[in-house]
Design a protein around this motif. Structure first.
Motif, PDB file in Angstrom:
ATOM      1  N   LEU A 219       7.056   4.571   5.660  1.00  0.00           N
ATOM      2  CA  LEU A 219       7.830   3.598   5.023  1.00  0.00           C
ATOM      3  C   LEU A 219       8.883   3.146   5.678  1.00  0.00           C
ATOM      4  CD1 LEU A 219       8.763   1.712   2.409  1.00  0.00           C
ATOM      5  CD2 LEU A 219      10.132   3.683   1.652  1.00  0.00           C
ATOM      6  N   GLU A 220       9.504   4.071   6.495  1.00  0.00           N
ATOM      7  CA  GLU A 220      10.532   3.405   7.639  1.00  0.00           C
ATOM      8  C   GLU A 220      10.061   2.710   8.688  1.00  0.00           C
ATOM      9  OE1 GLU A 220      12.255   7.184   8.722  1.00  0.00           O
ATOM     10  OE2 GLU A 220      13.358   7.498   7.024  1.00  0.00           O
ATOM     11  N   ARG A 221       8.721   2.766   8.785  1.00  0.00           N
ATOM     12  CA  ARG A 221       8.152   1.861  10.066  1.00  0.00           C
ATOM     13  C   ARG A 221       7.479   0.501   9.483  1.00  0.00           C
ATOM     14  NH1 ARG A 221       5.862   7.096  11.393  1.00  0.00           N
ATOM     15  NH2 ARG A 221       3.868   6.548  10.311  1.00  0.00           N
ATOM     16  N   ILE A 222       7.338   0.398   8.252  1.00  0.00           N
ATOM     17  CA  ILE A 222       6.946  -0.980   7.756  1.00  0.00           C
ATOM     18  C   ILE A 222       7.799  -1.957   7.950  1.00  0.00           C
ATOM     19  CG2 ILE A 222       6.611  -2.038   5.475  1.00  0.00           C
ATOM     20  CD1 ILE A 222       5.715   0.384   4.254  1.00  0.00           C
ATOM     21  N   ARG A 223       7.248  -3.075   8.477  1.00  0.00           N
ATOM     22  CA  ARG A 223       7.904  -4.434   8.937  1.00  0.00           C
ATOM     23  C   ARG A 223       7.250  -5.454   7.842  1.00  0.00           C
ATOM     24  NH1 ARG A 223      10.482  -0.939  10.507  1.00  0.00           N
ATOM     25  NH2 ARG A 223      11.192  -0.521  12.531  1.00  0.00           N
ATOM     26  N   ILE A 224       8.311  -6.057   7.332  1.00  0.00           N
ATOM     27  CA  ILE A 224       7.727  -7.195   6.611  1.00  0.00           C
ATOM     28  C   ILE A 224       8.317  -8.644   7.039  1.00  0.00           C
ATOM     29  CG2 ILE A 224       7.857  -8.122   3.941  1.00  0.00           C
ATOM     30  CD1 ILE A 224       7.779  -5.333   3.125  1.00  0.00           C
ATOM     31  N   ASP A 225       7.607  -9.558   7.094  1.00  0.00           N
ATOM     32  CA  ASP A 225       8.102 -10.704   7.604  1.00  0.00           C
ATOM     33  C   ASP A 225       8.479 -11.613   6.183  1.00  0.00           C
ATOM     34  OD1 ASP A 225       8.545 -13.354   8.836  1.00  0.00           O
ATOM     35  OD2 ASP A 225       6.556 -14.011   9.073  1.00  0.00           O
ATOM     36  N   PRO A 226       9.900 -11.718   6.102  1.00  0.00           N
ATOM     37  CA  PRO A 226      10.050 -12.805   4.698  1.00  0.00           C
ATOM     38  C   PRO A 226       9.355 -14.100   4.736  1.00  0.00           C
ATOM     39  CG  PRO A 226      11.922 -11.969   6.151  1.00  0.00           C
ATOM     40  CD  PRO A 226      11.017 -11.751   6.886  1.00  0.00           C
ATOM     41  N   ALA A 227       9.069 -14.537   5.947  1.00  0.00           N
ATOM     42  CA  ALA A 227       8.200 -15.897   5.742  1.00  0.00           C
ATOM     43  C   ALA A 227       7.053 -15.809   4.923  1.00  0.00           C
ATOM     44  CB  ALA A 227       7.913 -16.591   7.316  1.00  0.00           C
ATOM     45  N   THR A 228       6.337 -14.536   4.834  1.00  0.00           N
ATOM     46  CA  THR A 228       5.153 -14.454   4.287  1.00  0.00           C
ATOM     47  C   THR A 228       5.198 -14.233   2.589  1.00  0.00           C
ATOM     48  OG1 THR A 228       5.149 -12.105   4.464  1.00  0.00           O
ATOM     49  CG2 THR A 228       4.154 -13.594   6.246  1.00  0.00           C
ATOM     50  N   MET A 229       6.618 -14.418   2.165  1.00  0.00           N
ATOM     51  CA  MET A 229       6.794 -13.968   0.744  1.00  0.00           C
ATOM     52  C   MET A 229       6.552 -15.304  -0.116  1.00  0.00           C
ATOM     53  SD  MET A 229       7.441 -10.726   0.290  1.00  0.00           S
ATOM     54  CE  MET A 229       6.444 -10.341   1.359  1.00  0.00           C
ATOM     55  N   PRO A 230       6.226 -15.186  -1.414  1.00  0.00           N
ATOM     56  CA  PRO A 230       5.771 -16.424  -2.295  1.00  0.00           C
ATOM     57  C   PRO A 230       6.986 -16.818  -3.012  1.00  0.00           C
ATOM     58  CG  PRO A 230       5.269 -14.161  -3.046  1.00  0.00           C
ATOM     59  CD  PRO A 230       5.818 -13.770  -1.887  1.00  0.00           C
TER      60      PRO A 230
END
Length: 470
Positions: A46-57
């Protein structure tokens, strides 16, 4: 040697070489075994997960940074759900299948090659052969409609995925709010249980000394049993919320997520202006309605293809042959179905009825959307009124509990009156937290129906709040 057999042999080898060349460009099978291990997200991963905010709906998620190192707030929980929810992963797989089907629908049909050869046993005769090349013409005629239908199906599946993401976001936020509520209220319910237990134990001791009747002790035992059951029910509800949230986020069941932020006591019903504006554009902005529109267009093209398939199916081909007497012939062939009995009338009726059903489904979903919004707005208004009334009664209950504590400490108040005053104040606080959480859940539900037009009341991103407050 006569030149013709040599030429025919060369043609045969050329055809074989072309077939081998096409086989070389084919996709080959590769086995991919299933994993026997649990692949849920662990604390380390979980600490390694990277989420790009631009992909959020939704815009409030696209404006937020994902950083689980300091705990997960309500937006980060929703972002993790979008990125890691197992059901969404399956839905994205369905989208991949729809795209592959659209790719398949756009491919031209392969021509058909027919090769035959006869070897006579009599002397003075030659080997006979027949080479043929044909193409299904009707497959080309209906290709445009099938391609348009498949493309519309991709759009429908993509919009359906977006709608499912909206629902997952709402579910994640509501579970977050519920978990935060239980973290707040569980200690209060425990205090209320402990007060009831203390009162019962003291009264049981007095009854053993002959200073209390059996009826009074029975009433105290009943109150203690009720308080103990309420606490046990609250514990079970908290465990269920923990399970549901972890499952939605795709994390290991034993993980305890650190949740931060949440209900701040400022819950309120949404303003009418943004709700009315969102309702006016609902058919153009809600993904499930747009998906149904795309599905209806796909069905229109299927119906069109069924209409075109009423015409006779046509296959055209050319052939080159030689008989055993060494006579060469060149010709063509046409295969044509006779539309006497079937005429594809069954498929036309099926596609027409399907189109009518999809039109009704769209209208039903649209009507239900308006009804859901009206229900949530009315329910939110009731909750807001109840919250205001309960909050206005809290200071009096808190003051009474304070006075009871002081009087009990000075031995001027009986234990029963003291515990009743403390329990009343605790009950008010639990009721306020529960009503605020319910109102927040209603707001999240309304946002799930209308999209980002209704900002969250509990966003930690102040920039987004300010931008939507103007």
């Amino acid at each position: 040697m006569h030149p013709r057999p040599k030429l025919e042999r060369l043609r045969f080898f050329a055809v074989m070489a072309a077939c081998l060349s096409m086989l070389a460009s084919c996709t080959w099978y590769r086995r991919e075994p299933l994993s026997p291990r649990d692949t849920s997200t662990s604390l380390e991963s979980l600490e390694r997960i990277r989420i790009d905010p631009a992909t959020m709906p939704l815009p409030e998620l696209a404006a937020h940074r994902f950083d689980p190192s300091d705990g997960l707030d309500i937006e980060e929980v929703a972002m993790l759900a979008v990125a890691n929810d197992p059901d969404l992963k399956l839905a994205r797989g369905d989208l991949g299948i729809a795209r592959a089907q659209a790719f398949s629908a756009g491919l031209l049909p392969d021509p058909q090659v027919a090769i035959s050869s006869d070897y006579p046993g009599a002397e003075g005769t030659t080997r006979a052969f027949n080479y043929g090349l044909s193409m299904d013409v009707m497959a080309i005629v209906t290709r445009g409609a099938n391609q348009a239908s498949a493309d519309a199906t991709v759009v429908k599946t993509d919009l359906g995925l977006l709608w499912q993401e909206w629902q997952v976001i709402a579910q994640a936020k509501q579970l977050f709010l519920k978990a935060r509520l239980q973290e707040t209220t569980l200690p209060l319910v425990q205090q209320r249980r402990d007060l009831s237990r203390t009162r019962y134990e003291r009264m049981a001791e007095a009854q053993r000394d002959g200073n209390l009747t059996e009826d009074s002790l029975s009433a105290a035992l009943t109150a203690y049993s009720d308080a103990r059951k309420q606490y046990t029910d609250a514990e079970r509800a908290a465990e269920q919320t923990h399970h549901d949230l972890n499952a939605l986020l795709g994390v290991a069941p034993e993980m305890t997520l650190k949740l931060v932020g949440g209900i701040d006591g400022e819950a309120s019903a949404p303003d009418d202006a943004p709700v009315e504006a969102a309702l006016a554009s609902l058919p153009k902005r809600r993904p499930d309605l747009l998906a149904l529109q795309a599905g209806y267009e796909a069905q229109e093209q299927k119906y069109r293809a069924a209409i075109m398939s009423q015409f006779p199916s046509l296959t055209v081909g050319f052939n080159r042959a030689r008989d055993t007497s060494n006579i060469y012939t060149t010709g063509f062939q046409i295969s044509l179905s006779l539309p006497i009995f079937n005429r594809n009338r069954g498929n036309v009726a099926i596609e027409s009825a399907t189109r009518a059903r999809m039109r009704d489904e769209y209208q039903t979903r649209l009507n239900q959307a308006y009804a859901d919004v009206a229900h949530l707005r009315a329910d939110a208004a009731i909750l807001a009124r109840q919250l205001a009334q309960t909050e206005s009664a809290l200071p009096e209950a808190e003051q009474a509990a304070l006075h009871a504590r002081e009087a009990y400490g000075q031995h001027d108040l009986a234990l029963g009156a003291y515990t009743d005053a403390q329990a009343a104040a605790l009950t008010r606080r639990v009721d306020i937290a529960t009503l605020a959480e319910s109102l927040a859940e209603q707001r999240v539900g309304l946002q799930a129906i209308l999209g980002g037009a209704i900002p969250d009341a509990f966003l930690s991103d102040q920039t987004f709040i300010d931008a939507h407050a103007k």
